[in-house]
Design an enzyme around this catalytic site. Structure first.
Site, PDB file in Angstrom:
ATOM      1  N   TYR A  80       1.846  -7.455   0.876  1.00  0.00           N
ATOM      2  CA  TYR A  80       3.142  -7.567   0.224  1.00  0.00           C
ATOM      3  C   TYR A  80       3.297  -6.477  -0.837  1.00  0.00           C
ATOM      4  O   TYR A  80       2.356  -6.129  -1.544  1.00  0.00           O
ATOM      5  CB  TYR A  80       3.249  -8.942  -0.423  1.00  0.00           C
ATOM      6  CG  TYR A  80       4.512  -9.167  -1.208  1.00  0.00           C
ATOM      7  CD1 TYR A  80       5.649  -9.661  -0.594  1.00  0.00           C
ATOM      8  CD2 TYR A  80       4.559  -8.861  -2.559  1.00  0.00           C
ATOM      9  CE1 TYR A  80       6.807  -9.879  -1.311  1.00  0.00           C
ATOM     10  CE2 TYR A  80       5.714  -9.075  -3.284  1.00  0.00           C
ATOM     11  CZ  TYR A  80       6.838  -9.578  -2.661  1.00  0.00           C
ATOM     12  OH  TYR A  80       7.988  -9.779  -3.375  1.00  0.00           O
ATOM     13  N   TRP A 118       6.506  -3.314  -2.525  1.00  0.00           N
ATOM     14  CA  TRP A 118       7.660  -2.476  -2.224  1.00  0.00           C
ATOM     15  C   TRP A 118       7.293  -1.217  -1.452  1.00  0.00           C
ATOM     16  O   TRP A 118       8.125  -0.655  -0.747  1.00  0.00           O
ATOM     17  CB  TRP A 118       8.370  -2.093  -3.523  1.00  0.00           C
ATOM     18  CG  TRP A 118       9.270  -3.160  -4.048  1.00  0.00           C
ATOM     19  CD1 TRP A 118       8.904  -4.405  -4.482  1.00  0.00           C
ATOM     20  CD2 TRP A 118      10.695  -3.105  -4.193  1.00  0.00           C
ATOM     21  NE1 TRP A 118      10.005  -5.118  -4.892  1.00  0.00           N
ATOM     22  CE2 TRP A 118      11.113  -4.341  -4.729  1.00  0.00           C
ATOM     23  CE3 TRP A 118      11.648  -2.120  -3.938  1.00  0.00           C
ATOM     24  CZ2 TRP A 118      12.464  -4.617  -5.010  1.00  0.00           C
ATOM     25  CZ3 TRP A 118      12.977  -2.397  -4.222  1.00  0.00           C
ATOM     26  CH2 TRP A 118      13.373  -3.640  -4.741  1.00  0.00           C
TER      27      TRP A 118
END
Length: 767
Positions: free
Chosen positions: A110, A112
């Site tokens: 996980y 960005w």
């Protein structure tokens, strides 16, 4: 005279023209098409900083003793060549698959990552792991897990679809009289958009609304959560009391006959038992303004007046993402939808609700919403997953049962973690607990450009390129632009693209053709673009796109698409029903009632938490800590860059403190202070302001975790990472989301000699 060259790159916070000289950055300039560029681009200089991982590195004890040896987080690393590193990784992947099965590999990865469509780290690692037989994945997000689970129960649609369908701010500017902002509309967050953002428009659209006479009410402990130019009325409640405030508003609407019974009858189910709860018929406690005022710390008459203004105006209710990152966070998002239903304005231009104006740049921006090019995924043969915020639970409790969205699930037994494109030692809560849980697997492998805390807590670190060192495409389905990203710099050290790393591993594991399909970077970029171009005959061929460098959708009218959330449903709920069991807005959910959860009732309700200023715990830790998105970086990305570091206080993250709380503790502007509770402690730099409610302090997320004793749980964080303090508990048994905003602490001036910040100094390295 040396040659200067200008190339274009794109980030989650905007597009920039990068001027280079002798393979170094000379300047970073905002894209001329952006009317409100973000200053975050100036931190791109971190690409050449001392934090870069130069060569593949293996933790010394793991290299000498094998999987599971030594302790992660405090050891030296041994640099090796690429063949050695890839052989080690491939051999370990094969061992775990053979001895424990593919579900023993956790590759949720996980984070960005970068804004590139092809060189997107999670897309790469997930495709690779699927090619070798699958992996345990994660679901939902740290940002929005509670909302992502509760919203489909209430309105049927996926949360992301509701967000993308938000009423355009252009419509709000024309039609809305009053915007009530629970948690504000923080413009610093609107500067960011996952996947990229060609133009920042939110500020101008909000200013247009204010110019047209729209009034703003900021219901938040922090005044700056709404820009000063919007001249908002500021109501500063205790954190975590928003559901109670909304219930108090609802009580005034109902008892004064200001709600819309016809809307409830036609478009909703379950209004009667909910209204009975609001009136106190079942528990003897009316949820009136006086009750809400006692919980929130606001004035009861202020709440009554606000309810009357809402009923007399075309009103838009907006709720910040941060409010559902709290104990019982599901209730806040459910309740804002119900409050909008009571007003009866859902589906009207400029009225109703929105879940996140200002949360990211896409919400309400009026973009054309084209699906963008993407690396095609491969099916994951393993049906094993966890809610993303429950990673420490998973590592500590293999086989243990837990509830999630009406299911009874069990945590897998994880033997290997593979992380790419993220930093769990930034976004996870209770980092001291994570430090211990992170020791459980046999092996941790990380693809990473920088020596982040996650890289320091790995066994094998594979150095990757940054977006400036490769070619790519950038674009978001919530934006009007697709931008060509040009390689500006050669790879630093021995860094490789994630794709090339996974091709090397795929070749060793016999799945290179399945993973890479025989294509190099240039061929993949053309392939995914041409696949995308099949959406519309109006899009140019790849070479024409490359020549221009970007595409602008929306027929030249970027940001002008008119949307009204649930307009079709309001026009004809029989022809356009919601995909809920009833086809209508579910104020009372029979499905959730069937889950029989003690911490998530079948209608929105006030449930007091364990960590807020009204809890007994506040006697020991009397300050409520909020941890929001920083203004100087995206989460922890580029914290080592010049823009982020320039805004620190004596090298540490700045904590906002009200002068009253500072005076009581002998704290002055610029002092180094210690924040602590029974989970951990960190240092920060004090920044005094009257723009925060007394009893509340705010420390942004993202300062790189920097323990005084590396690898030791409970060690003082020297840099100001708030997640050594936050609680690692699920929002409820429904969503199991992050509850980071429910956190009580104490604060004191740090009078000892403060240890130096070493977050940006690489770990010891040997050859």
């Amino acid at each position: 005279m040396s040659d200067r060259r200008t190339t274009r790159t794109a980030t989650h916070w905007g597009v920039y023209d990068v001027e280079t000289e002798e393979d170094s950055i000379a300047s970073v300039r905002p894209w001329p098409l952006d009317p409100d560029p973000s200053p975050l681009g100036q931190s791109l200089d971190a690409v050449d900083g001392p934090t870069r991982v130069q060569r593949p590195a293996v933790r010394k004890s793991w290299l000498e003793g094998g999987p599971g040896q030594g302790r992660r987080g405090g050891e030296a690393f041994v640099e090796v060549n690429w063949d050695k590193a890839l052989d080690l990784v491939a051999s370990e992947l094969e061992r775990v698959r053979r001895d424990h099965g593919n579900q023993a590999i956790y590759a949720g990865s996980y984070g960005w990552a970068s804004a590139g469509r092809f060189h997107h780290a999670q897309s790469q690692v997930h495709r690779f792991m699927s090619a070798i037989g699958g992996y345990t994945r994660s679901v939902n997000s740290y940002s929005l897990a509670a909302a992502e689970v509760i919203v489909p129960h209430v309105v049927g649609h996926r949360y992301g679809d509701v967000q993308l369908g938000s009423t355009s701010l252009g419509v709000v500017a024309e039609k809305t009289d009053l915007i009530v902002c629970f948690g504000g509309i923080p413009l610093k967050n609107a500067q960011v958009q996952n996947g990229g953002q060609g133009q920042h428009r939110i500020r101008d659209l909000l200013m247009q609304a204010r110019h047209n006479g729209c009034r703003f009410v900021n219901v938040s402990p922090i005044a700056a959560d709404v820009d000063r130019e919007l001249e908002a009325q500021w109501l500063a409640p205790r954190p975590n009391s928003d559901t109670a405030i909304m219930l108090g508003l609802a009580h005034t609407l109902v008892t004064e006959g200001l709600h819309d019974p016809a809307f409830l009858d036609r478009y909703c189910v379950g209004a009667a038992p909910f209204l009975s709860y609001v009136k106190g018929d079942r528990d003897g406690q009316p949820k009136d303004a006086d009750w809400a005022a006692a919980i929130s710390g606001l004035e009861a008459e202020e709440l009554r007046q606000l309810a009357r203004q809402m009923a007399a105006s075309r009103t838009m209710l907006n709720v910040s993402w941060s409010l559902q990152r709290a104990e019982h966070g599901e209730q806040t998002f459910w309740m804002v939808i119900v409050l909008a239903a009571l007003l009866g304005q859902i589906g009207l231009p400029g009225g109703g609700f929105t879940l996140g104006y200002g949360a990211v740049g896409s919400v309400g921006n009026g973009a054309a919403r084209f699906k963008q090019p993407t690396l095609p995924p491969l099916p994951n043969p393993v049906d094993s997953y966890i809610p993303v915020a429950r990673i420490a639970d998973m590592l500590e409790n293999p086989g243990e049962a837990y509830s999630y969205n009406g299911q009874q699930r069990h945590y897998p037994d994880i033997r290997l973690i593979y992380w790419a494109g993220g930093n769990p030692f930034h976004h996870h809560q209770d980092l001291n607990r994570l430090v211990e849980a992170w020791q459980k697997p046999d092996t941790v492998i990380v693809n990473e450009p920088f020596w982040t805390a996650t890289a320091r807590h790995a066994d094998i670190v594979l150095p990757t390129t940054t977006p400036l060192e490769r070619n790519d495409l950038s674009g978001s389905s919530a934006d009007d632009f697709l931008v060509l990203m040009e390689q500006a710099l050669p790879p630093r050290g021995d860094a490789r693209n994630d794709y090339d790393i996974f091709c090397g591993l795929a070749a060793r594991l016999g799945v290179l053709e399945r993973f890479g399909e025989g294509r190099n970077e240039a061929q993949w970029l053309e392939t995914i673009y041409e696949t995308f171009r099949q959406q519309s005959n109006e899009l140019p061929a790849y070479e024409r796109f490359r020549s221009k460098g970007y595409l602008q959708f929306g027929n030249g009218h970027a940001g002008q698409v008119r949307r009204v959330l649930f307009e079709d449903f309001r026009r004809d709920p029989q022809a356009n029903p919601l995909p809920t069991p009833s086809g209508r807005i579910e104020i009372w959910s029979e499905r959730i009632e069937g889950f029989k959860l003690s911490d998530c009732p079948p209608h929105p309700a006030w449930l007091a938490g364990e960590e807020w200023l009204g809890a007994a715990r506040a006697n020991s830790f009397p300050l409520h800590l909020l941890t929001h998105q920083p203004a100087t970086r995206l989460h922890s990305q580029l914290d080592a860059g010049s823009h982020s570091r320039a805004h620190k206080v004596r090298d540490r993250e700045a904590v906002l403190v009200h002068p009253r709380d500072a005076e009581a503790r002998g704290i002055s502007e610029g002092d180094i202070v210690r924040l602590f509770n029974d989970r951990g402690a960190c240092l920060a730099g004090a920044r005094l302001t009257t723009d925060i409610r007394p009893g509340v302090i705010c420390l942004p997320t993202g300062a790189w975790y920097d323990p005084e004793v590396p690898g030791q749980a409970g060690s003082l964080d020297k840099h100001g990472n708030p997640n050594v303090l936050t609680r690692d508990r699920g929002t409820s048994g429904l969503a199991q989301g992050s509850s980071a905003q429910s956190c009580l602490v104490q604060l004191e001036r740090y009078d000892a000699d403060a240890p130096p910040v070493t977050a940006f100094v690489p770990p010891p390295l040997t050859e």
